[in-house]
Scaffold this active site. Structure first.
Site, PDB file in Angstrom:
ATOM      1  N   LYS A 115     -10.392  -2.692  -5.889  1.00  0.00           N
ATOM      2  CA  LYS A 115      -9.897  -4.038  -5.558  1.00  0.00           C
ATOM      3  C   LYS A 115     -10.497  -5.100  -6.468  1.00  0.00           C
ATOM      4  CE  LYS A 115      -8.089  -3.590  -0.905  1.00  0.00           C
ATOM      5  NZ  LYS A 115      -7.971  -4.125   0.432  1.00  0.00           N
ATOM      6  N   LYS A 197      -1.809   4.981  -3.884  1.00  0.00           N
ATOM      7  CA  LYS A 197      -1.597   4.908  -2.430  1.00  0.00           C
ATOM      8  C   LYS A 197      -0.511   3.872  -2.100  1.00  0.00           C
ATOM      9  CE  LYS A 197      -4.224   2.378   0.451  1.00  0.00           C
ATOM     10  NZ  LYS A 197      -5.031   1.865   1.550  1.00  0.00           N
ATOM     11  N   LYS A 200       0.321  -2.066   1.686  1.00  0.00           N
ATOM     12  CA  LYS A 200       1.102  -3.231   2.095  1.00  0.00           C
ATOM     13  C   LYS A 200       0.869  -4.427   1.188  1.00  0.00           C
ATOM     14  CE  LYS A 200      -1.673  -3.564   6.210  1.00  0.00           C
ATOM     15  NZ  LYS A 200      -3.094  -3.679   5.818  1.00  0.00           N
TER      16      LYS A 200
HETATM   17  P1  ATP Z   1      -4.298  -3.243   1.871  1.00  0.00           P
HETATM   18  O1  ATP Z   1      -3.111  -2.977   1.040  1.00  0.00           O
HETATM   19  O2  ATP Z   1      -4.433  -4.675   2.283  1.00  0.00           O
HETATM   20  O3  ATP Z   1      -5.570  -2.672   1.341  1.00  0.00           O
HETATM   21  P2  ATP Z   1      -3.546  -1.050   3.507  1.00  0.00           P
HETATM   22  O4  ATP Z   1      -2.070  -0.977   3.527  1.00  0.00           O
HETATM   23  O5  ATP Z   1      -4.287  -0.098   2.672  1.00  0.00           O
HETATM   24  O6  ATP Z   1      -4.030  -2.520   3.224  1.00  0.00           O
HETATM   25  P3  ATP Z   1      -5.300  -1.046   5.802  1.00  0.00           P
HETATM   26  O7  ATP Z   1      -5.246  -2.155   6.757  1.00  0.00           O
HETATM   27  O8  ATP Z   1      -6.409  -1.037   4.834  1.00  0.00           O
HETATM   28  O9  ATP Z   1      -3.938  -0.911   5.020  1.00  0.00           O
HETATM   29  O10 ATP Z   1      -5.276   0.330   6.589  1.00  0.00           O
HETATM   30  C1  ATP Z   1      -5.038   0.496   7.951  1.00  0.00           C
HETATM   31  C2  ATP Z   1      -5.033   1.966   8.254  1.00  0.00           C
HETATM   32  O11 ATP Z   1      -3.911   2.578   7.632  1.00  0.00           O
HETATM   33  C3  ATP Z   1      -6.270   2.711   7.744  1.00  0.00           C
HETATM   34  O12 ATP Z   1      -6.663   3.683   8.686  1.00  0.00           O
HETATM   35  C4  ATP Z   1      -5.780   3.374   6.490  1.00  0.00           C
HETATM   36  O13 ATP Z   1      -6.494   4.544   6.202  1.00  0.00           O
HETATM   37  C5  ATP Z   1      -4.344   3.681   6.840  1.00  0.00           C
HETATM   38  N1  ATP Z   1      -3.512   3.715   5.653  1.00  0.00           N
HETATM   39  C6  ATP Z   1      -3.243   2.674   4.829  1.00  0.00           C
HETATM   40  N2  ATP Z   1      -2.419   3.038   3.827  1.00  0.00           N
HETATM   41  C7  ATP Z   1      -2.185   4.355   4.015  1.00  0.00           C
HETATM   42  C8  ATP Z   1      -1.413   5.331   3.293  1.00  0.00           C
HETATM   43  N3  ATP Z   1      -0.744   4.999   2.217  1.00  0.00           N
HETATM   44  N4  ATP Z   1      -1.378   6.602   3.777  1.00  0.00           N
HETATM   45  C9  ATP Z   1      -2.061   6.942   4.902  1.00  0.00           C
HETATM   46  N5  ATP Z   1      -2.803   6.085   5.612  1.00  0.00           N
HETATM   47  C10 ATP Z   1      -2.876   4.800   5.180  1.00  0.00           C
END
Ligand code: ATP
Ligand code: LTN
Length: 333
Positions: A115, A197, A200
């Site tokens: 990040k 990955k 969002k």
């Molecule tokens: P950001 O993009 O803001 O970093 P994010 O989409 O990665 O956010 P988080 O809020 O960090 O989402 O994650 C919430 C939950 O969703 C965590 O348990 C994380 O491991 C899971 N998660 C997020 N993205 C994925 C993915 N692509 N596949 C599986 N699990 C995910």
């Protein structure tokens, strides 16, 4: 015995199918499996401001995440749903965790390293210290199990380490938690770049599918997902990351295993596979989207969040008081 289950999702945007398959789907499963346990699922708004957020969008996203929890099947009569910033003990224990963890441990976190590279403006101090707050989120409730996607495993390991360090220094205080992963779907990858990955906060819209995306949008995004020039459908993460990712998504939204899906599509085209997958996701999400719309602006949602907050405050303050006492803060009571 599993007594407490805790997890959170950041309101850093709208939720994706990655968040659902990696995390929220497990929340719902555990809620139904562990009847005697107590659950705390929160909206991690303090974590979201480790990068700059627009205040109105943030406030909207907080509500959206909470509404989506319920729409996806969390039952507010069985679990506590609340907003992290409304429970002050998270911040308070977060500081104690910063005073337990080492800077070197924070600097090693891959999420921080990723990040910070993407940051155009100044990197906020909290982006570095974020895992200390996450440790507090978990240790406050003596969580035994923490359902997360595997991108969070390093943070959970750190939580275990600082929890143990505190226990060793001050005497047994915290339960040491274990991660819980959805075995079928550990990580959903970006539809635009299957080596990254699905996230969002990605700038490329077609890289993710949102839980509240319109049906046509979902179908188009699956249709345009990056694959390879081969024609066969089988799981091979190294050589066919795009198709492998779509197979995982298919498995996540159906009750079929990847092997069963491979058989089903043995002699079929990518196009046919993608079209079926688009329909599968749309049908699966339809009732979730309907419920979501009903809840989002309801008074019911506020009542749920009030109740969750009140319960979380009671439990977390009890733990915080013990911790302050053990550390030697304030006056002896
Ligand atoms: P950001 O993009 O803001 O970093 P994010 O989409 O990665 O956010 P988080 O809020 O960090 O989402 O994650 C919430 C939950 O969703 C965590 O348990 C994380 O491991 C899971 N998660 C997020 N993205 C994925 C993915 N692509 N596949 C599986 N699990 C995910
Ligand atoms: N860091 C997590 C969100 C999160 C979390 C938690 C998950 C914050 N606190 C406590 C489980 C338990 C993320 O997904 N980025």
């Amino acid at each position: 015995m599993v007594k407490r289950i805790v997890s959170g999702v950041q309101p850093s945007g709208k939720l994706t199918i990655g968040n659902y398959l990696g995390a929220i789907k497990s929340f719902v499963k555990l809620q139904d499996e562990y009847e005697g346990a107590e659950f705390f699922f929160f909206v991690a708004d303090l974590h979201a401001i480790t990068v700059t957020q627009d205040r109105l969008k943030l406030r909207q996203s907080i509500r959206e995440v909470a509404a989506m929890y319920i729409a996806c099947g969390l039952d507010p009569d069985k679990v506590n749903i609340f907003i992290q910033s409304e429970v002050p003990a998270h911040n308070q224990l977060g500081y104690i965790m910063e005073s337990t963890a080492y800077i070197g441990e924070m600097e090693r976190m891959t999420q921080y390293k990723d990040k910070r590279q993407r940051q155009v403006e100044g990197i906020k101090t909290s982006l570095l210290t974020y895992p200390a707050l996450m440790a507090a989120d978990i240790l406050l409730y003596d969580a035994n199990l923490v359902p997360i996607g595997d991108d969070q495993d390093q943070h959970l390991e750190l939580t275990r380490m600082v929890g143990e360090r505190f226990n060793n220094q001050y005497g047994n205080t915290f339960e040491i938690p274990k991660a819980y992963y959805n075995k079928d779907v550990v990580r959903i990858m970006s539809l635009a770049d299957p080596l990254k990955k699905m996230s969002k906060s990605d700038e490329i819209e077609r890289s993710f599918i949102l839980l509240d995306d319109e049906p046509n949008r979902i179908k188009n995004k699956i249709g345009s997902a990056v694959t390879d020039s081969d024609t066969k459908i089988y799981f091979d993460k190294e050589n066919k990351p795009g198709i492998s990712n779509l197979l995982s998504i298919y498995a996540g939204f159906s009750d079929k295993s990847v092997e069963e899906i491979e058989k089903l599509y043995e002699n079929k085209s990518y196009q046919e596979f993608k079209s079926d997958l688009g329909n599968l996701i749309v049908d699966y999400l339809k009732p979730i989207q309907e419920r979501y719309k009903e809840i989002l602006n309801s008074k019911y949602l506020d009542e749920v969040l009030d109740r969750g907050r009140d319960r979380a405050i009671i439990i977390s303050n009890r733990k915080l008081e013990k911790v302050y006492h053990k550390v030697g803060l304030g006056r002896k009571k």
